[in-house]
Design a protein around this motif. Sequence first.
Motif, PDB file in Angstrom:
ATOM      1  N   THR A   1       3.287  -0.998   2.424  1.00 12.66           N
ATOM      2  CA  THR A   1       2.729  -1.445   3.519  1.00 12.66           C
ATOM      3  C   THR A   1       3.643  -1.367   4.356  1.00 12.66           C
ATOM      4  O   THR A   1       4.147  -2.182   5.037  1.00 12.66           O
ATOM      5  CB  THR A   1       1.686  -2.877   3.469  1.00 12.66           C
ATOM      6  N   VAL A   2       2.907  -0.468   5.788  1.00 18.72           N
ATOM      7  CA  VAL A   2       3.559  -0.481   7.229  1.00 18.72           C
ATOM      8  C   VAL A   2       2.360  -0.800   7.967  1.00 18.72           C
ATOM      9  O   VAL A   2       1.360  -0.327   8.204  1.00 18.72           O
ATOM     10  CB  VAL A   2       3.684   1.783   7.408  1.00 18.72           C
ATOM     11  N   VAL A   3       3.149  -2.051   8.776  1.00 20.45           N
ATOM     12  CA  VAL A   3       2.376  -2.239  10.084  1.00 20.45           C
ATOM     13  C   VAL A   3       2.410  -2.645  11.472  1.00 20.45           C
ATOM     14  O   VAL A   3       3.959  -2.685  12.104  1.00 20.45           O
ATOM     15  CB  VAL A   3       2.198  -3.974  10.343  1.00 20.45           C
ATOM     16  N   ASP A   4       1.923  -1.809  12.418  1.00 20.79           N
ATOM     17  CA  ASP A   4       2.333  -1.485  13.553  1.00 20.79           C
ATOM     18  C   ASP A   4       1.691  -2.490  14.493  1.00 20.79           C
ATOM     19  O   ASP A   4       0.515  -2.548  14.465  1.00 20.79           O
ATOM     20  CB  ASP A   4       2.284  -0.088  14.072  1.00 20.79           C
ATOM     21  N   LEU A   5       2.991  -3.853  15.329  1.00 20.59           N
ATOM     22  CA  LEU A   5       2.637  -4.896  16.137  1.00 20.59           C
ATOM     23  C   LEU A   5       2.540  -4.138  17.883  1.00 20.59           C
ATOM     24  O   LEU A   5       2.677  -4.660  18.972  1.00 20.59           O
ATOM     25  CB  LEU A   5       3.484  -5.633  16.115  1.00 20.59           C
ATOM     26  N   TYR A   6       2.307  -2.655  18.121  1.00 22.23           N
ATOM     27  CA  TYR A   6       2.308  -1.507  19.407  1.00 22.23           C
ATOM     28  C   TYR A   6       1.673  -2.594  19.881  1.00 22.23           C
ATOM     29  O   TYR A   6      -0.091  -2.395  19.299  1.00 22.23           O
ATOM     30  CB  TYR A   6       2.650  -1.013  18.872  1.00 22.23           C
ATOM     31  N   ASP A   7       1.322  -3.298  21.388  1.00 23.93           N
ATOM     32  CA  ASP A   7       0.131  -2.975  22.621  1.00 23.93           C
ATOM     33  C   ASP A   7       0.762  -2.370  23.216  1.00 23.93           C
ATOM     34  O   ASP A   7       1.716  -3.695  24.087  1.00 23.93           O
ATOM     35  CB  ASP A   7      -0.279  -4.769  22.636  1.00 23.93           C
ATOM     36  N   PRO A   8      -0.197  -1.064  24.598  1.00 20.03           N
ATOM     37  CA  PRO A   8       0.005  -0.540  25.167  1.00 20.03           C
ATOM     38  C   PRO A   8       0.744  -2.191  26.611  1.00 20.03           C
ATOM     39  O   PRO A   8       1.160  -2.169  27.882  1.00 20.03           O
ATOM     40  CB  PRO A   8      -0.536   0.303  25.062  1.00 20.03           C
TER      41      PRO A   8
ATOM     42  N   ARG B   1      -1.371 -11.974  13.155  1.00 19.40           N
ATOM     43  CA  ARG B   1      -2.203 -11.649  12.594  1.00 19.40           C
ATOM     44  C   ARG B   1      -1.601 -10.255  11.831  1.00 19.40           C
ATOM     45  O   ARG B   1      -1.728  -9.109  12.826  1.00 19.40           O
ATOM     46  CB  ARG B   1      -3.695 -11.220  12.826  1.00 19.40           C
ATOM     47  N   LEU B   2      -1.193 -10.520  10.578  1.00 18.63           N
ATOM     48  CA  LEU B   2      -0.733  -9.035   9.898  1.00 18.63           C
ATOM     49  C   LEU B   2      -2.173  -9.197   8.418  1.00 18.63           C
ATOM     50  O   LEU B   2      -2.528 -10.295   8.093  1.00 18.63           O
ATOM     51  CB  LEU B   2       0.712  -9.565   9.142  1.00 18.63           C
ATOM     52  N   PRO B   3      -2.191  -7.658   8.581  1.00 17.72           N
ATOM     53  CA  PRO B   3      -3.806  -7.330   7.752  1.00 17.72           C
ATOM     54  C   PRO B   3      -2.673  -7.073   6.241  1.00 17.72           C
ATOM     55  O   PRO B   3      -3.178  -6.351   5.780  1.00 17.72           O
ATOM     56  CB  PRO B   3      -3.742  -6.169   8.723  1.00 17.72           C
ATOM     57  N   VAL B   4      -2.309  -8.304   5.748  1.00 23.91           N
ATOM     58  CA  VAL B   4      -1.936  -7.800   4.445  1.00 23.91           C
ATOM     59  C   VAL B   4      -2.052  -9.307   4.066  1.00 23.91           C
ATOM     60  O   VAL B   4      -1.407 -11.282   4.061  1.00 23.91           O
ATOM     61  CB  VAL B   4      -0.116  -7.998   5.078  1.00 23.91           C
TER      62      VAL B   4
ATOM     63  N   MET C   1       0.939  -0.992  -0.578  1.00 20.80           N
ATOM     64  CA  MET C   1      -0.132  -0.320  -0.152  1.00 20.80           C
ATOM     65  C   MET C   1       0.627   1.185  -0.375  1.00 20.80           C
ATOM     66  O   MET C   1       2.215   1.239   0.994  1.00 20.80           O
ATOM     67  CB  MET C   1      -1.211   0.317   1.179  1.00 20.80           C
ATOM     68  N   SER C   2       1.080   2.441  -0.969  1.00 14.06           N
ATOM     69  CA  SER C   2       2.028   3.245  -0.928  1.00 14.06           C
ATOM     70  C   SER C   2       1.026   4.432  -0.543  1.00 14.06           C
ATOM     71  O   SER C   2      -0.410   4.441  -0.495  1.00 14.06           O
ATOM     72  CB  SER C   2       1.778   3.956  -2.405  1.00 14.06           C
ATOM     73  N   ALA C   3       1.733   5.307  -0.042  1.00 11.26           N
ATOM     74  CA  ALA C   3       1.445   6.507   1.033  1.00 11.26           C
ATOM     75  C   ALA C   3       1.200   7.341  -0.416  1.00 11.26           C
ATOM     76  O   ALA C   3       1.846   7.113  -1.301  1.00 11.26           O
ATOM     77  CB  ALA C   3       2.445   6.824   2.058  1.00 11.26           C
ATOM     78  N   PRO C   4       0.043   8.089  -0.498  1.00 13.52           N
ATOM     79  CA  PRO C   4      -0.130   8.995  -1.331  1.00 13.52           C
ATOM     80  C   PRO C   4       1.219  10.418  -1.832  1.00 13.52           C
ATOM     81  O   PRO C   4       1.063  10.686  -2.517  1.00 13.52           O
ATOM     82  CB  PRO C   4      -1.429  10.318  -0.507  1.00 13.52           C
ATOM     83  N   THR C   5       1.357  10.732  -0.342  1.00 14.44           N
ATOM     84  CA  THR C   5       2.530  11.711  -0.421  1.00 14.44           C
ATOM     85  C   THR C   5       3.777  10.930   0.189  1.00 14.44           C
ATOM     86  O   THR C   5       3.705  10.343   1.069  1.00 14.44           O
ATOM     87  CB  THR C   5       1.926  13.029   0.156  1.00 14.44           C
ATOM     88  N   ILE C   6       4.873  11.164  -0.192  1.00 12.07           N
ATOM     89  CA  ILE C   6       6.222  11.299   0.703  1.00 12.07           C
ATOM     90  C   ILE C   6       6.230  12.197   1.781  1.00 12.07           C
ATOM     91  O   ILE C   6       7.423  13.346   0.670  1.00 12.07           O
ATOM     92  CB  ILE C   6       7.059  10.232   0.137  1.00 12.07           C
TER      93      ILE C   6
ATOM     94  N   GLY D   1      -1.450   6.281   7.466  1.00 15.42           N
ATOM     95  CA  GLY D   1      -1.781   4.665   6.368  1.00 15.42           C
ATOM     96  C   GLY D   1      -1.129   3.475   7.423  1.00 15.42           C
ATOM     97  O   GLY D   1      -1.428   2.626   6.717  1.00 15.42           O
ATOM     98  N   THR D   2      -0.711   3.905   7.988  1.00 13.22           N
ATOM     99  CA  THR D   2      -0.305   3.076   9.585  1.00 13.22           C
ATOM    100  C   THR D   2      -0.924   1.792   9.636  1.00 13.22           C
ATOM    101  O   THR D   2      -1.724   2.311  10.407  1.00 13.22           O
ATOM    102  CB  THR D   2       1.026   3.245  10.117  1.00 13.22           C
ATOM    103  N   LEU D   3      -1.334   0.434   9.459  1.00 15.74           N
ATOM    104  CA  LEU D   3      -2.240  -0.883  10.124  1.00 15.74           C
ATOM    105  C   LEU D   3      -2.063  -1.217  10.612  1.00 15.74           C
ATOM    106  O   LEU D   3      -0.290  -1.972  11.745  1.00 15.74           O
ATOM    107  CB  LEU D   3      -2.170  -1.769   8.719  1.00 15.74           C
TER     108      LEU D   3
END
Length: 256
Positions: free
Chosen positions: A119-126, A154-157, A1-6, A146-148
């Motif tokens: 695609t960026v996925v964050d696994l952070y769980d407090p 379970r990776l959303p990919v 998934m590409s971010a619309p702008t960098i 856009g980070t998922l």
Amino acid sequence: MSAPTIPPPQRPSGVREVIGYNWPLYAGGLSVVAGGLALAPRLPRVPATLARTGALTAAALLLGSTAACWWVYDHSELYSLDWLARLLPDGPGDHLVLSTGLDEISQPLAVRHPGSPQTVVDLYDPALTTEGSIRRARRRVPPRPGTLPGRPSRLPVATGSQDTVFAVFAAHELRRAADREALFAEITRTLRPGGTLVMAEHLRDGSNTAAFGPGAWHFMPRREWLRLADGACLHTVTETRIANLVTVFAFRWSPA
């Protein structure tokens, strides 16, 4: 998934930020140094020697770990990604970036390879990642738009959708072995045949122990990463060192 702008590149964390993220540890270490040196003149000879020794040891650990952070994060090729061309001469292709609260690799990758879908996925769980340093780092460097959100299991990919998965200083924050095993299984699921996992980590080894002292026990030993890769049918392609303190693994998935 590409971010619309960098957005313009943000300076990655260096020694200044590391001190900010871990200021309670630095404050505690400085208190030990100051307290030991202040108490020593008031104590008998043997306790005074122990107090001075403890203070000097704490000072050496603070200076050594700070110098190591300066060398790795401010002056090595770690965040320039110059080392990546040797691992992926054709670029990362469709790639997934994993983080566990602090993502400082997806933006440099997007700038370096603007034509590669990311695609960026964050696994952070407090509830699981309870270290204050991660919370402080996350406040300074919030997830990119856009980070998922994801979980180790379970990776959303989509299955078989990625040419490369990046896990840079991410997997060691999963403190439970079951979570690390689930993550590696998910990484294999997301990779296309011949796809590559690029992982960068400090290791619990002699060099990092010399640099970070007891802090090196937060890292995983090399054998743990090799065990996880083997269990997920990922085969070692190469293993290199950056600044003698960071190990970069390239694991490839080849279906049987």
